[in-house]
Design a protein around this motif. Structure first.
Motif, PDB file in Angstrom:
ATOM      1  N   GLU A  17       0.710  -1.123  -0.072  1.00 36.75           N
ATOM      2  CA  GLU A  17      -0.186   0.046  -0.039  1.00 36.75           C
ATOM      3  C   GLU A  17       0.941   1.046  -0.048  1.00 36.75           C
ATOM      4  OE1 GLU A  17      -2.830  -3.167   2.211  1.00 36.75           O
ATOM      5  OE2 GLU A  17      -0.384  -2.647   2.224  1.00 36.75           O
ATOM      6  N   LEU A  18       1.944   1.028   0.638  1.00 37.38           N
ATOM      7  CA  LEU A  18       2.801   2.377   0.731  1.00 37.38           C
ATOM      8  C   LEU A  18       3.453   2.698  -0.324  1.00 37.38           C
ATOM      9  CD1 LEU A  18       3.557   4.541   3.060  1.00 37.38           C
ATOM     10  CD2 LEU A  18       5.395   2.959   3.655  1.00 37.38           C
ATOM     11  N   ALA A  19       4.122   1.402  -1.099  1.00 38.79           N
ATOM     12  CA  ALA A  19       4.659   1.698  -2.334  1.00 38.79           C
ATOM     13  C   ALA A  19       3.707   2.075  -3.246  1.00 38.79           C
ATOM     14  CB  ALA A  19       5.420   0.323  -2.859  1.00 38.79           C
ATOM     15  N   ARG A  20       2.403   1.630  -3.301  1.00 35.77           N
ATOM     16  CA  ARG A  20       1.464   2.066  -4.162  1.00 35.77           C
ATOM     17  C   ARG A  20       1.061   3.625  -4.166  1.00 35.77           C
ATOM     18  NH1 ARG A  20      -1.287  -2.197  -4.443  1.00 35.77           N
ATOM     19  NH2 ARG A  20      -2.441  -1.910  -2.589  1.00 35.77           N
ATOM     20  N   HIS A  21       0.972   4.200  -2.947  1.00 38.24           N
ATOM     21  CA  HIS A  21       0.693   5.453  -2.561  1.00 38.24           C
ATOM     22  C   HIS A  21       2.160   6.557  -3.190  1.00 38.24           C
ATOM     23  CE1 HIS A  21      -0.758   9.184  -0.640  1.00 38.24           C
ATOM     24  NE2 HIS A  21       0.665   9.099  -0.444  1.00 38.24           N
ATOM     25  N   PHE A  22       3.066   5.898  -2.939  1.00 41.09           N
ATOM     26  CA  PHE A  22       4.168   6.675  -3.242  1.00 41.09           C
ATOM     27  C   PHE A  22       4.748   6.661  -4.776  1.00 41.09           C
ATOM     28  CE2 PHE A  22       4.378   7.609   1.174  1.00 41.09           C
ATOM     29  CZ  PHE A  22       4.939   8.812   1.138  1.00 41.09           C
ATOM     30  N   SER A  23       4.159   5.847  -5.516  1.00 45.63           N
ATOM     31  CA  SER A  23       4.619   5.456  -6.906  1.00 45.63           C
ATOM     32  C   SER A  23       4.025   6.458  -7.851  1.00 45.63           C
ATOM     33  CB  SER A  23       3.772   4.127  -7.268  1.00 45.63           C
ATOM     34  OG  SER A  23       2.648   4.078  -7.334  1.00 45.63           O
ATOM     35  N   GLU A  24       3.368   7.307  -7.364  1.00 46.59           N
ATOM     36  CA  GLU A  24       2.694   8.383  -8.084  1.00 46.59           C
ATOM     37  C   GLU A  24       3.644   9.386  -8.139  1.00 46.59           C
ATOM     38  OE1 GLU A  24       0.041  11.583  -6.141  1.00 46.59           O
ATOM     39  OE2 GLU A  24      -0.350  10.071  -4.882  1.00 46.59           O
ATOM     40  N   PHE A  25       4.766   9.551  -7.539  1.00 50.09           N
ATOM     41  CA  PHE A  25       5.749  10.698  -7.708  1.00 50.09           C
ATOM     42  C   PHE A  25       6.870  10.067  -8.651  1.00 50.09           C
ATOM     43  CE2 PHE A  25       3.823  11.104  -3.376  1.00 50.09           C
ATOM     44  CZ  PHE A  25       2.874  11.989  -3.722  1.00 50.09           C
ATOM     45  N   GLY A  26       6.983   8.530  -8.508  1.00 56.35           N
ATOM     46  CA  GLY A  26       8.143   8.024  -9.446  1.00 56.35           C
ATOM     47  C   GLY A  26       8.102   6.493  -8.918  1.00 56.35           C
ATOM     48  N   THR A  27       9.231   5.936  -9.339  1.00 59.26           N
ATOM     49  CA  THR A  27       9.367   4.647  -9.324  1.00 59.26           C
ATOM     50  C   THR A  27      10.132   4.176  -7.980  1.00 59.26           C
ATOM     51  OG1 THR A  27       9.936   4.322 -11.931  1.00 59.26           O
ATOM     52  CG2 THR A  27      10.601   2.472 -10.175  1.00 59.26           C
ATOM     53  N   VAL A  28       9.246   3.592  -6.896  1.00 55.74           N
ATOM     54  CA  VAL A  28       9.786   3.316  -5.666  1.00 55.74           C
ATOM     55  C   VAL A  28      10.847   2.315  -5.927  1.00 55.74           C
ATOM     56  CG1 VAL A  28       8.961   2.655  -3.593  1.00 55.74           C
ATOM     57  CG2 VAL A  28       7.839   4.140  -4.748  1.00 55.74           C
ATOM     58  N   LYS A  29      11.831   2.279  -5.236  1.00 59.22           N
ATOM     59  CA  LYS A  29      12.931   1.129  -5.535  1.00 59.22           C
ATOM     60  C   LYS A  29      12.664   0.170  -4.161  1.00 59.22           C
ATOM     61  CE  LYS A  29      15.016   2.454  -9.188  1.00 59.22           C
ATOM     62  NZ  LYS A  29      14.767   1.414 -10.414  1.00 59.22           N
ATOM     63  N   ASP A  30      12.685   0.900  -2.961  1.00 59.08           N
ATOM     64  CA  ASP A  30      12.398  -0.180  -1.911  1.00 59.08           C
ATOM     65  C   ASP A  30      11.607   0.673  -0.713  1.00 59.08           C
ATOM     66  OD1 ASP A  30      14.043   1.218   0.182  1.00 59.08           O
ATOM     67  OD2 ASP A  30      15.821   0.367  -0.937  1.00 59.08           O
ATOM     68  N   VAL A  31      10.912  -0.112   0.109  1.00 56.09           N
ATOM     69  CA  VAL A  31      10.036   0.117   1.031  1.00 56.09           C
ATOM     70  C   VAL A  31      10.687  -0.499   2.402  1.00 56.09           C
ATOM     71  CG1 VAL A  31       7.958   0.293   2.046  1.00 56.09           C
ATOM     72  CG2 VAL A  31       8.165   0.548  -0.516  1.00 56.09           C
ATOM     73  N   HIS A  32      10.925   0.153   3.504  1.00 55.03           N
ATOM     74  CA  HIS A  32      11.292  -0.584   4.804  1.00 55.03           C
ATOM     75  C   HIS A  32      10.258   0.099   5.663  1.00 55.03           C
ATOM     76  CE1 HIS A  32      13.761  -2.502   7.747  1.00 55.03           C
ATOM     77  NE2 HIS A  32      13.529  -1.486   8.389  1.00 55.03           N
ATOM     78  N   LEU A  33       9.212  -0.805   5.956  1.00 52.26           N
ATOM     79  CA  LEU A  33       8.364  -0.327   7.034  1.00 52.26           C
ATOM     80  C   LEU A  33       8.506  -0.979   8.412  1.00 52.26           C
ATOM     81  CD1 LEU A  33       5.544   0.798   7.086  1.00 52.26           C
ATOM     82  CD2 LEU A  33       4.546  -1.172   6.358  1.00 52.26           C
ATOM     83  N   LEU A  34       8.841   0.083   9.259  1.00 53.10           N
ATOM     84  CA  LEU A  34       9.201  -0.522  10.749  1.00 53.10           C
ATOM     85  C   LEU A  34       7.940  -1.343  11.326  1.00 53.10           C
ATOM     86  CD1 LEU A  34      11.228   2.650  11.611  1.00 53.10           C
ATOM     87  CD2 LEU A  34      11.769   0.507  10.605  1.00 53.10           C
ATOM     88  N   ALA A  35       8.281  -2.532  11.899  1.00 48.40           N
ATOM     89  CA  ALA A  35       7.230  -3.134  12.441  1.00 48.40           C
ATOM     90  C   ALA A  35       7.113  -2.981  13.797  1.00 48.40           C
ATOM     91  CB  ALA A  35       7.542  -4.807  11.985  1.00 48.40           C
ATOM     92  N   ASN A  36       5.824  -3.095  14.323  1.00 48.60           N
ATOM     93  CA  ASN A  36       5.543  -2.794  15.980  1.00 48.60           C
ATOM     94  C   ASN A  36       5.725  -4.238  16.684  1.00 48.60           C
ATOM     95  OD1 ASN A  36       4.635  -2.137  18.165  1.00 48.60           O
ATOM     96  ND2 ASN A  36       2.813  -1.156  17.319  1.00 48.60           N
ATOM     97  N   ARG A  37       6.954  -4.378  17.055  1.00 50.57           N
ATOM     98  CA  ARG A  37       7.407  -5.429  17.832  1.00 50.57           C
ATOM     99  C   ARG A  37       6.655  -5.721  19.223  1.00 50.57           C
ATOM    100  NH1 ARG A  37      12.618  -6.891  15.839  1.00 50.57           N
ATOM    101  NH2 ARG A  37      13.536  -5.387  14.317  1.00 50.57           N
TER     102      ARG A  37
END
Length: 174
Positions: A17-37
């Motif tokens: 979902e995060l990559a899809r949202h930010f792809s409107e600005f360009g090609t997203v190369k990677d996403v590191h979502l911090l998990a709630n441990r």
């Protein structure tokens, strides 16, 4: 890569979902979502467990133009994403108190998998073995003060930061 720090992500969102949202600005190369441990599991679709996130992430673009477009559009809109608890904040992944020209000036590293019993002083001692440290920030839970086992460290020079990255490669326990 041009790495951005993102805050204000709905806890129910995943990397896609995060990559899809930010792809409107360009090609997203990677996403590191911090998990709630601490909460470990949240529920997404009915009956489907998924790990919840902390509302924080790092996103990378291949070029500076795309990264700056993501930053400027997010600043202009100043809205919260559906399900988020605060407005979206997007900036280069370095200290907000010391603006820099971009990645070539970045002296900060993000680290994860820190032992949960370590505090900022012990993490500072660990990182000082790799050079002069100007700042350290161990992320903690605001409600109970427990470590989120990740944070940032800022070295006095980019060379020290990249040297630490190359020497460590993977996390070593202090």
């Amino acid at each position: 890569l041009f790495r951005l720090y993102v805050r204000g992500i709905p806890q129910s969102w995943g990397s896609q979902e995060l990559a899809r949202h930010f792809s409107e600005f360009g090609t997203v190369k990677d996403v590191h979502l911090l998990a709630n441990r601490l909460s470990n599991i949240s529920w997404g679709l009915p009956g489907t467990p998924q790990q919840s996130n902390t509302g924080l992430a790092f996103i990378s673009y291949a070029n500076k133009t795309e990264a700056e477009l993501a930053i400027s559009q997010s600043l202009q809109s100043n809205v919260a994403l559906p399900g988020a608890h605060c407005p979206l904040e997007v900036r280069y992944a370095h200290s907000r108190w010391q603006p820099a020209a971009g990645p070539s000036d970045n002296r900060s590293l993000f680290f994860s998998n820190a032992p949960p019993d370590q505090d900022e002083l012990s993490m500072l001692a660990f990182w000082k073995a790799y050079g002069e440290v100007q700042a350290i920030n161990l992320f903690t839970d605001k409600q109970n003060g427990q470590s989120k086992c990740c944070g940032t460290v800022t070295f006095s020079s980019r060379e020290l930061a990249t040297g630490a990255m190359q020497e460590i490669g993977q996390w070593q326990t202090p």
